[in-house]
Design a protein around this motif. Structure first.
Motif, PDB file in Angstrom:
ATOM      1  N   GLY A  20       2.516 -41.988   6.222  1.00 17.98           N
ATOM      2  CA  GLY A  20       3.766 -41.546   6.830  1.00 17.98           C
ATOM      3  C   GLY A  20       4.691 -40.891   5.822  1.00 17.98           C
ATOM      4  N   VAL A  21       4.809 -41.497   4.651  1.00 18.45           N
ATOM      5  CA  VAL A  21       5.632 -40.916   3.583  1.00 18.45           C
ATOM      6  C   VAL A  21       5.040 -39.581   3.152  1.00 18.45           C
ATOM      7  N   GLY A  22       3.724 -39.521   3.064  1.00 23.69           N
ATOM      8  CA  GLY A  22       3.049 -38.275   2.682  1.00 23.69           C
ATOM      9  C   GLY A  22       3.325 -37.139   3.652  1.00 23.69           C
ATOM     10  N   VAL A  23       3.415 -37.451   4.933  1.00 24.55           N
ATOM     11  CA  VAL A  23       3.733 -36.429   5.938  1.00 24.55           C
ATOM     12  C   VAL A  23       5.122 -35.848   5.666  1.00 24.55           C
ATOM     13  N   LEU A  24       6.089 -36.703   5.365  1.00 29.54           N
ATOM     14  CA  LEU A  24       7.450 -36.223   5.095  1.00 29.54           C
ATOM     15  C   LEU A  24       7.514 -35.407   3.805  1.00 29.54           C
ATOM     16  N   VAL A  25       6.832 -35.869   2.762  1.00 33.62           N
ATOM     17  CA  VAL A  25       6.814 -35.134   1.492  1.00 33.62           C
ATOM     18  C   VAL A  25       6.117 -33.786   1.678  1.00 33.62           C
ATOM     19  N   GLY A  26       5.012 -33.778   2.424  1.00 30.42           N
ATOM     20  CA  GLY A  26       4.302 -32.528   2.685  1.00 30.42           C
ATOM     21  C   GLY A  26       5.168 -31.540   3.452  1.00 30.42           C
ATOM     22  N   ALA A  27       5.915 -32.044   4.438  1.00 28.21           N
ATOM     23  CA  ALA A  27       6.817 -31.175   5.206  1.00 28.21           C
ATOM     24  C   ALA A  27       7.899 -30.603   4.300  1.00 28.21           C
ATOM     25  N   LEU A  28       8.439 -31.435   3.419  1.00 28.54           N
ATOM     26  CA  LEU A  28       9.472 -30.963   2.498  1.00 28.54           C
ATOM     27  C   LEU A  28       8.933 -29.843   1.607  1.00 28.54           C
ATOM     28  N   LYS A  29       7.727 -30.005   1.101  1.00 28.28           N
ATOM     29  CA  LYS A  29       7.120 -28.959   0.261  1.00 28.28           C
ATOM     30  C   LYS A  29       6.969 -27.660   1.042  1.00 28.28           C
ATOM     31  N   ARG A  30       6.503 -27.762   2.288  1.00 22.92           N
ATOM     32  CA  ARG A  30       6.356 -26.554   3.116  1.00 22.92           C
ATOM     33  C   ARG A  30       7.717 -25.902   3.373  1.00 22.92           C
TER      34      ARG A  30
END
Length: 128
Positions: free
Chosen positions: A66-76
């Motif tokens: 779940g945290v990875g999804v948020l971090v990935g979205a932030l990078k995008r």
């Protein structure tokens, strides 16, 4: 609008509010539920929605996926000069963000209105 378990609305021309719902007992965004959230966030970014408020008030806990999804979205989002703000009520979830140092990465708010206002100040063309 509804996408899987989640809903979203365009609150301004530039800012989208994503309401995250969890089907997991205890309101967890986990390896089992995170893929639908990832899909929604990627779809919104692909539509040109670069300023997102992600409302996690119905979420008690996030696992590493779940945290990875948020971090990935932030990078995008950052690749498009965008950003993300989080709405977190759960003390358990807040503790996770503090322990991991992600409170320095994500602006976190107790309710959606100040998060939208924050992004409105971040986006020159936004009028929140």
């Amino acid at each position: 609008m509804v996408s899987g378990d989640h809903t979203y609305e365009h609150v301004t021309e530039d800012i989208t509010l994503v309401n995250v719902m969890s089907r997991d007992p205890g309101g967890e965004i986990s390896v089992y539920t995170a893929p639908t959230l990832r899909e929604l966030l990627v779809d919104l970014i692909n539509q040109g929605r670069y300023f997102l408020v992600v409302d996690l008030t119905s979420v008690e806990l996030l696992d590493s996926t779940g945290v990875g999804v948020l971090v990935g979205a932030l990078k995008r989002l950052r690749a498009h000069d965008g950003t993300i703000a989080l709405v977190v009520e759960s003390e358990r979830a807040l503790k996770l963000f503090r322990i991991t140092g992600l409170t320095k990465v994500f602006p976190i708010f107790a309710t959606a209105d100040p998060a939208v206002e924050f992004l409105g100040r971040e986006v020159p063309t936004a009028h929140a």
